[in-house]
Design an enzyme around this catalytic site. Structure first.
Site, short mmCIF file in Angstrom:
data_model
loop_
_atom_site.label_atom_id
_atom_site.label_comp_id
_atom_site.label_asym_id
_atom_site.label_seq_id
_atom_site.Cartn_x
_atom_site.Cartn_y
_atom_site.Cartn_z
N GLY A 14 0.68 -1.19 -0.09
CA GLY A 14 0.03 -0.10 -0.11
C GLY A 14 0.85 1.30 0.10
O GLY A 14 0.58 2.13 0.75
N SER A 15 1.81 1.33 -1.05
CA SER A 15 2.50 2.67 -1.10
C SER A 15 2.06 3.77 -1.46
O SER A 15 1.99 4.98 -1.08
CB SER A 15 4.00 2.46 -1.63
OG SER A 15 3.23 2.33 -3.16
N ASN A 16 0.71 3.58 -2.12
CA ASN A 16 -0.02 4.65 -2.61
C ASN A 16 -0.91 4.92 -1.32
O ASN A 16 -1.31 6.33 -1.23
CB ASN A 16 -1.15 4.12 -3.69
CG ASN A 16 -0.53 4.57 -5.18
OD1 ASN A 16 0.11 5.50 -5.14
ND2 ASN A 16 -0.34 3.32 -5.86
N MET A 93 -6.91 -6.13 -4.49
CA MET A 93 -6.66 -6.87 -5.43
C MET A 93 -8.02 -8.08 -5.87
O MET A 93 -8.23 -8.60 -6.43
CB MET A 93 -5.44 -7.89 -5.24
CG MET A 93 -4.33 -7.34 -5.17
SD MET A 93 -3.80 -6.26 -6.62
CE MET A 93 -3.54 -7.27 -7.80
N ARG A 94 -9.12 -7.29 -5.18
CA ARG A 94 -10.36 -7.92 -5.55
C ARG A 94 -11.48 -6.86 -6.11
O ARG A 94 -11.51 -5.67 -6.04
CB ARG A 94 -11.33 -8.11 -4.43
CG ARG A 94 -10.65 -9.32 -3.37
CD ARG A 94 -11.26 -9.29 -2.13
NE ARG A 94 -10.37 -10.40 -1.37
CZ ARG A 94 -10.28 -11.84 -1.60
NH1 ARG A 94 -11.26 -12.18 -2.22
NH2 ARG A 94 -9.57 -12.65 -1.26
N ASN A 110 -9.64 4.57 -7.58
CA ASN A 110 -8.76 3.50 -7.79
C ASN A 110 -7.46 4.23 -8.40
O ASN A 110 -7.93 5.33 -9.21
CB ASN A 110 -9.36 2.46 -8.66
CG ASN A 110 -8.52 1.18 -8.75
OD1 ASN A 110 -7.80 1.08 -7.80
ND2 ASN A 110 -8.35 0.82 -10.04
N HIS A 112 -4.61 3.21 -11.14
CA HIS A 112 -4.22 2.08 -12.09
C HIS A 112 -3.00 2.42 -12.80
O HIS A 112 -2.98 3.41 -13.40
CB HIS A 112 -5.34 1.84 -13.10
CG HIS A 112 -5.22 0.69 -14.05
ND1 HIS A 112 -5.23 -0.56 -13.67
CD2 HIS A 112 -4.78 0.64 -15.29
CE1 HIS A 112 -5.19 -1.44 -14.55
NE2 HIS A 112 -4.61 -0.78 -15.58
#
Lengths: 203, 203
Positions: A14-16, A93-94, A110, A112
């Site tokens: 979770g670096s973001n 990842m879901r 999100n 991407h």
């Protein structure tokens, strides 16, 4: 104007998430406060990082529920208890079901690692590298019921260099992700994003 | 090293043809000379412009042939008579058959007004505008047997501005097309492009 509560979904390091949380805590994203972090992976690094930020961090085990819907209901309950205004999916990842998406319509952002609509789905950086594009990048968007198809908030272009590997390219993209995701969250929290059909107008 | 003969396919005004031809004539693209221009449209502006450049310009009427293959054979004959080394598709509105593509494998360059693989096919600028992307652009690539799927030579990013219309966006993209198409032709003519699988390496 009340500050917005920003919660997070993450499956990995979770670096973001960290990039956004840091800017909320420092006040760079001034109209927000930290909500909760939910992970579907028991040892996700993000859980630990969230606790370091003083946040509540929940592992919600997908195997403990009879269905995806039941798993999501448990997550939504936690998000609601925290009075979440905005959810940031930071490497979650879901695929969210329509139920979840409807509960937070145009309130789930999100990130991407490609210039959507090119290269949706997993391993977008490698997809782009293998395709042989000369420019790729990253995209923030609201999650809708498709896979990486929702209204686009921001994009950044990243050129592919002659000596790039998929890994070096992914690293440079990640740097830009850490720029546009906090910016997008900031715009949302200052009520600067308006969704008109497929388009996000920045006011 | 012999100069390369560059011929063109165009269905319309062929502003991209003009951008390349001008640079060949001026010597900016130094390792090339002008071949022929072939159009499938009788009153295509490109035919007139080609004649102004002192080129042979042929209208090859698709309705005069029993099949696409027969039409293409007539075109290939004209291209071969001119000793064509490189073909530039500058707004040619027909899909080439595998026969044509094989005859000039990795020697047909197309310009596409989007960042492929996003928005292949017609009206790419409007497709991108309607989708709501924040960055689009243009792509030069070698034509393969698919629609806008061939190995990418160069790309340029073009941001979508808040007050853009599909038309104003298309105009800004066109300016970048006029940059990367001549550059791509120049690289080809100086033997600087090497196709490795799906990728184009610039040497």
């Amino acid at each position: 104007m009340r500050k917005k509560v920003v919660s997070f979904l993450a499956s990995g390091r979770g670096s973001n998430f960290q990039a956004v949380a840091r800017k909320i805590q420092s006040g760079d994203i001034s109209r927000a406060c930290l909500g909760v972090l939910v992970s579907d992976v028991p040892d996700a690094k993000a859980l630990e990082i969230a606790r370091d930020f003083g946040m509540k961090a929940h592992f919600v085990d997908p195997r403990a529920f009879a269905s995806r819907a039941a798993h999501e209901k448990a997550i939504v309950k936690l998000l609601k208890e925290a009075n979440t205004d905005l959810i940031v999916a930071a490497g979650y990842m879901r695929i969210l079901t329509p139920y979840f998406v409807r509960e937070y319509k145009n309130r789930i952002i999100n990130i991407h690692p490609a210039l959507l609509p090119s290269f949706p789905g997993v391993h977008a950086q490698k997809q782009a590298f293998d395709y042989g594009v000369k420019i790729t990048g990253c995209t923030t968007h609201f999650i809708d019921e498709g896979t990486d198809t929702g209204p686009i908030i921001m994009q950044r272009a990243v050129p592919v260099e002659p000596d790039d590997t998929a890994e070096s390219l992914a690293e440079r993209i990640l740097k830009e992700e850490h720029v546009i995701l906090p910016l997008s969250v900031d715009l949302f929290c200052r009520d600067k994003l308006e969704v008109k059909g497929r388009k996000v107008v920045i006011k």
